[in-house]
Design an enzyme around this catalytic site. Structure first.
Site: not given
Ligand code: PEP
Length: 251
Positions: A170, A231-232, A94, A9-11, A96, A210, A164
């Site tokens: 994050g 994500g990251g 998600h 997920n590049w957000k 967010e 993470s 999640e």
């Molecule tokens: C996400 O945005 O779905 C996520 C899991 O982010 P991260 O891996 O950065 O925690």
């Protein structure tokens, strides 16, 4: 037998040029890696250039969100039919979207239904806050989110679920593999009681929060965790490809 799935997920990151370059790096990094479904979810404006960059690769494309409405006066929104020509998967619910844009289980269910109707595969996200975890209610909270976010959808073929925990997204504070396994198993039990054990066995359940190169293998070894939503670390082609490899090795 569920094939592992790793989705990035590049957000709201990457310009058009950066998105194409990242897609090419991932395509190169995972070429020759078999037994895992790799998905990248770039910003919507980059779906087309990314699909061109991934033309010769086995990497699938997902969107990060969609509208529950089919068309019309919804400024700024994208419908399932618009996305269906550009991608195969779409993230819905998600945390967010839930925390910043007021989306609840009903919104998530409507979006997942719109996605399925257009032939897209929804990745339905659920997960508890730290407060809920500390109160000991994580399993029942997430089971209720699963129920509400699927809202009696008659058929779950095509649906993926991502567990999640909000406190792990994050933050660098990843859930332990034990928690990820426990929660994935609780989600599978919830699916079995809402649908059937055959359905529960077939739905891929991903862990997200993470995930990185160092911890990916520990999730991949968990029997009910079928992959990761990243994500990251998905913004680094090298790191993401190694995470994909960790899940491929577990399959
Ligand atoms: C996400 O945005 O779905 C996520 C899991 O982010 P991260 O891996 O950065 O925690």
């Amino acid at each position: 037998m569920r094939t592992p799935v790793v989705a990035g997920n590049w957000k709201m990151n990457t310009t058009l040029a950066e998105a194409s370059a990242l897609a090419r790096a991932i395509a190169a990094g995972v070429s020759g890696v078999n037994g895992v479904t790799t998905i990248v979810c770039p910003p919507a404006v980059s779906l087309l250039p990314v699909s061109m960059a991934l033309n010769e690769s086995s990497v699938f494309i997902g969107a990060q969100d969609l509208s529950a409405h089919p068309r019309g006066a919804h400024t700024g929104e994208l419908s399932a039919d618009m996305l269906a020509g550009l991608c195969t998967y779409v993230i819905v619910g998600h945390s967010e979207r839930r925390s910043m844009y007021g989306e609840d289980d009903a919104t998530t269910a409507a979006k997942a239904g719109a996605a399925l109707a257009a032939g897209l595969r929804p990745i339905v996200c659920v997960g508890e806050s730290l407060g809920v975890r500390d109160s000991g209610e994580a399993e029942s909270f997430v089971a209720s989110q699963v129920k509400g976010s699927l809202a009696e959808m008659p058929d779950l073929s095509g649906v993926l679920i991502a567990y999640e925990p909000v406190w792990a997204i994050g933050t660098g504070r990843a859930a332990s593999p034990e928690i990820a396994q426990e929660m994935a198993s609780a989600i599978r039990n919830a699916l079995a009681s809402l649908y059937s054990s055959d359905t529960a066995d077939a739905v891929p359940i991903l862990y997200g929060g993470s995930v990185n190169v160092d911890n990916a293998a520990s999730y991949a070894a968990s029997p009910d965790v079928d992959g990761a939503l990243v994500g990251g670390a998905s913004l680094d082609g090298h790191a993401f490809s190694h995470i994909v490899e960790a899940f491929a090795a577990s399959g």
